[in-house]
Design an enzyme around this catalytic site. Structure first.
Site, PDB file in Angstrom:
ATOM      1  N   CYS A  94       5.023 -10.135  13.893  1.00 35.41           N
ATOM      2  CA  CYS A  94       6.354  -9.522  13.783  1.00 35.41           C
ATOM      3  C   CYS A  94       7.390 -10.517  13.282  1.00 35.41           C
ATOM      4  O   CYS A  94       8.464 -10.130  12.856  1.00 35.41           O
ATOM      5  CB  CYS A  94       6.846  -9.001  15.135  1.00 35.41           C
ATOM      6  SG  CYS A  94       5.830  -7.739  15.895  1.00 35.41           S
ATOM      7  N   HIS A 138       0.503  -6.183  17.393  1.00 37.34           N
ATOM      8  CA  HIS A 138      -0.499  -7.131  16.879  1.00 37.34           C
ATOM      9  C   HIS A 138      -1.424  -7.594  17.998  1.00 37.34           C
ATOM     10  O   HIS A 138      -1.424  -8.773  18.369  1.00 37.34           O
ATOM     11  CB  HIS A 138       0.189  -8.342  16.233  1.00 37.34           C
ATOM     12  CG  HIS A 138       1.082  -7.964  15.102  1.00 37.34           C
ATOM     13  ND1 HIS A 138       2.433  -7.729  15.263  1.00 37.34           N
ATOM     14  CD2 HIS A 138       0.800  -7.732  13.794  1.00 37.34           C
ATOM     15  CE1 HIS A 138       2.947  -7.387  14.088  1.00 37.34           C
ATOM     16  NE2 HIS A 138       1.988  -7.372  13.190  1.00 37.34           N
ATOM     17  N   CYS A 153       1.237  -8.892  21.776  1.00 34.08           N
ATOM     18  CA  CYS A 153       2.216  -8.027  21.132  1.00 34.08           C
ATOM     19  C   CYS A 153       1.580  -6.652  20.931  1.00 34.08           C
ATOM     20  O   CYS A 153       0.467  -6.567  20.406  1.00 34.08           O
ATOM     21  CB  CYS A 153       2.603  -8.622  19.781  1.00 34.08           C
ATOM     22  SG  CYS A 153       3.475  -7.469  18.728  1.00 34.08           S
ATOM     23  N   HIS A 163       4.073   1.487   2.210  1.00 35.61           N
ATOM     24  CA  HIS A 163       5.279   0.862   1.647  1.00 35.61           C
ATOM     25  C   HIS A 163       5.799   1.703   0.484  1.00 35.61           C
ATOM     26  O   HIS A 163       6.998   1.881   0.310  1.00 35.61           O
ATOM     27  CB  HIS A 163       4.979  -0.536   1.097  1.00 35.61           C
ATOM     28  CG  HIS A 163       4.309  -1.461   2.071  1.00 35.61           C
ATOM     29  ND1 HIS A 163       2.977  -1.785   1.984  1.00 35.61           N
ATOM     30  CD2 HIS A 163       4.781  -2.108   3.159  1.00 35.61           C
ATOM     31  CE1 HIS A 163       2.664  -2.608   2.975  1.00 35.61           C
ATOM     32  NE2 HIS A 163       3.735  -2.820   3.705  1.00 35.61           N
ATOM     33  N   LYS A 180      -3.260   4.403  11.549  1.00 37.65           N
ATOM     34  CA  LYS A 180      -2.325   3.478  10.924  1.00 37.65           C
ATOM     35  C   LYS A 180      -2.902   3.003   9.582  1.00 37.65           C
ATOM     36  O   LYS A 180      -4.101   2.750   9.486  1.00 37.65           O
ATOM     37  CB  LYS A 180      -2.127   2.280  11.868  1.00 37.65           C
ATOM     38  CG  LYS A 180      -1.066   1.318  11.414  1.00 37.65           C
ATOM     39  CD  LYS A 180      -0.932   0.138  12.354  1.00 37.65           C
ATOM     40  CE  LYS A 180       0.006  -0.883  11.708  1.00 37.65           C
ATOM     41  NZ  LYS A 180       0.180  -2.095  12.466  1.00 37.65           N
ATOM     42  N   CYS A 226       5.777 -13.708  18.390  1.00 36.74           N
ATOM     43  CA  CYS A 226       4.657 -13.074  17.679  1.00 36.74           C
ATOM     44  C   CYS A 226       4.787 -13.401  16.205  1.00 36.74           C
ATOM     45  O   CYS A 226       5.782 -13.037  15.581  1.00 36.74           O
ATOM     46  CB  CYS A 226       4.640 -11.563  17.883  1.00 36.74           C
ATOM     47  SG  CYS A 226       3.395 -10.783  16.831  1.00 36.74           S
ATOM     48  N   HIS A 240       0.853  -1.195   0.000  1.00 39.35           N
ATOM     49  CA  HIS A 240       0.000   0.000   0.000  1.00 39.35           C
ATOM     50  C   HIS A 240       0.892   1.249   0.000  1.00 39.35           C
ATOM     51  O   HIS A 240       2.118   1.139  -0.080  1.00 39.35           O
ATOM     52  CB  HIS A 240      -0.967  -0.035   1.186  1.00 39.35           C
ATOM     53  CG  HIS A 240      -0.316  -0.176   2.538  1.00 39.35           C
ATOM     54  ND1 HIS A 240       0.576   0.739   3.038  1.00 39.35           N
ATOM     55  CD2 HIS A 240      -0.436  -1.147   3.485  1.00 39.35           C
ATOM     56  CE1 HIS A 240       0.975   0.361   4.238  1.00 39.35           C
ATOM     57  NE2 HIS A 240       0.384  -0.791   4.543  1.00 39.35           N
TER      58      HIS A 240
HETATM   59 ZN    ZN Z   1       3.824  -8.492  16.714  1.00 37.00          ZN
END
Ligand code: ZN
Length: 466
Positions: A129, A146, A143, A21, A287, A126, A18
């Site tokens: 990640c 997340h 996390c 990036h 975000k 996680c 998206h």
């Molecule tokens: Zn994470």
């Protein structure tokens, strides 16, 4: 010939890229074009990080084979990047044969240095990640990046990299090389992290089959970060290593600034010159995330504003080091003010005045190396993308003001009018050179328009948005 090798982060293949990036890729493309204009031999590497449990799970959710799934995401990524005229010299995939070989060789070199050992691992992991977590990293057992994923407890035997051995080496290298980690604030952050003491890191997995097998133990695959970082070396053409610039998001600083240099040192390779960790883009204050439904794809942005318009809006969304927010309405406003009214209007006016003057023009294309010795070029050399554009747009506005004051339309003497306009033609050509790294299509049109002997207005560069 001076060489310039730059890389971007390689993206996970759980989804097509998206604009978050794409921001990074646009910046890299701008820098690649800039260094080419300086006459340097440039190699620009981008690509995708395809191994690991995350890709496997995304493929499962989509109901297809991992290999097919990642192929599909990669071809989507390439379309998105080309919509913004981002032209890497190579799009590397960590599933590429030469990379698998490079990662295998690299592992064996590190092993030969005595930096790999087998040990029991137990802890939290996680899968978002693809990172180990300590209790201190977690918030309410999740996390922080997340919160919707459950944290896995892992207990297995893995291969470990003796990261802790390089603690002092890293500290010294960061302190003695102010160009190594940029911006400065990130270097300070890394030194503070090192002061807490480095722990060795597990670099293999037992239960992730989608990965590069550990050379001497095919029951395990290489940890996805260990595998992925090596792409920068795989992608470097002969004589291009070490990289001049690794461009990455600030959330990946630790891997690039601390793990990767330790790996390189262990394997006996020189370290990259600069690691630049940029800030993040948010959309409507939130975000950018598919799961939040808060997303814009590069293609959508290019459809609305053209590829040059989209590049300009991304490049001016924030400073490279800091964070910044965009929204459709803010982008429309800026597009109208800076592109449709600013640059677009000036080009239309000046070309029309030249046409009406019925004079012939004999302008020449300025030498980019000379032009970029000025402030805008210096800013780009220091990775100040936004500042460089601001300086160029100040120049555009000055030319506009001078044109208003000179009032060439009131001058009766044709020759005098021609001479006056010729000066403005030289000015607009200078601008065209300066904007080439950012707006390559626009540069081409301005060049063709004003290098003609009989100047006629081009098609509208940037159509005003209602
Ligand atoms: Zn994470």
């Amino acid at each position: 010939m001076k060489r310039f090798y730059l890389t971007t982060a390689i993206d996970y293949v759980n989804d097509v890229v998206h604009i978050g990036h794409a921001y990074q890729k646009v910046v890299a493309d701008i820098l690649a074009r800039f260094h080419r204009l300086l006459g340097e031999e440039v190699f620009f590497l981008t690509g995708s990080d395809e191994h690991g449990g995350k890709a496997e799970e995304a493929a499962k959710r989509a109901g297809c084979e991992v290999a097919d799934f990642v192929d599909r995401v990669v071809s989507g990524n390439k379309k998105q990047l080309s919509a913004l005229d981002i032209c890497p010299d190579r799009y590397i995939r960590t599933t590429d044969k030469d990379h698998v070989k490079q990662a295998t060789d690299f592992y064996l070199r590190v092993k030969k240095s005595g930096d790999i050992y087998r040990d029991k691992f137990s802890g939290f992991y996680c899968s978002g990640c693809e990172e180990y977590k300590t209790v201190a990293d977690l918030e309410d057992g999740h996390c922080p990046h997340h919160p919707n994923l459950s944290i896995k407890k892992l207990a297995e035997e893995n291969y470990f990299f003796a990261w802790s051995k390089y603690e002092d080496f890293l500290k010294d290298h960061i302190k003695n090389n102010p160009e190594f980690i940029k911006p400065q604030s990130r270097a300070k952050e890394m030194l503070a992290f090192l002061d807490q003491g480095l722990k060795d890191i597990s670099i293999s997995r037992q239960n992730v089959s989608w990965g590069i097998p550990v050379p001497d133990d095919p029951d395990q695959t290489l940890y996805v970060w260990f595998d992925a970082l090596i792409n920068y070396l795989t992608g470097a053409p002969k004589d291009f290593w070490p990289a001049d610039l690794h461009l990455l998001g600030k959330d990946n600083t630790r891997w690039h600034a601390l793990l990767w240099p330790a790996m390189l040192k262990s394997a006996g390779y020189p370290l990259p010159k600069t690691i630049y960790a940029h800030g993040f883009l948010t959309l409507n204050g939130q975000k950018i995330s598919k799961s939040l439904g808060n997303i814009i794809r590069p293609q959508e942005l290019a459809e609305e504003f053209g590829s040059d318009g989209a590049r300009y809006l991304l490049a001016t969304a924030k400073t490279l080091s800091g964070d910044g927010d965009i929204s459709w309405s803010k982008m429309k406003e800026k597009y109208n003010a800076d592109l449709a009214n600013g640059l677009g209007n000036l080009v239309a006016r000046l070309s029309r005045l030249c046409q009406l003057s019925e004079q012939e023009f004999f302008a020449s294309w300025p030498n980019p190396e000379k032009v970029f010795q000025g402030e805008a070029g210096q800013a780009l050399n220091n990775y100040q993308i936004l500042r460089s554009l601001k300086l160029i747009w100040q120049k555009i506005s000055l030319i506009d003001q001078r044109l208003n004051r000179a009032q060439p339309w009131k001058i009766k003497d044709k020759k005098k009018k021609g001479q006056l306009l010729a000066g403005f033609v030289d000015d607009i050509l200078l601008v065209a050179v300066m904007i080439e790294p950012f707006l390559p299509r626009t540069t081409k049109i301005i060049k063709e328009t004003f290098l003609a002997q009989k100047i006629t207005p081009p098609k509208t560069l940037f159509i005003r948005k209602k």
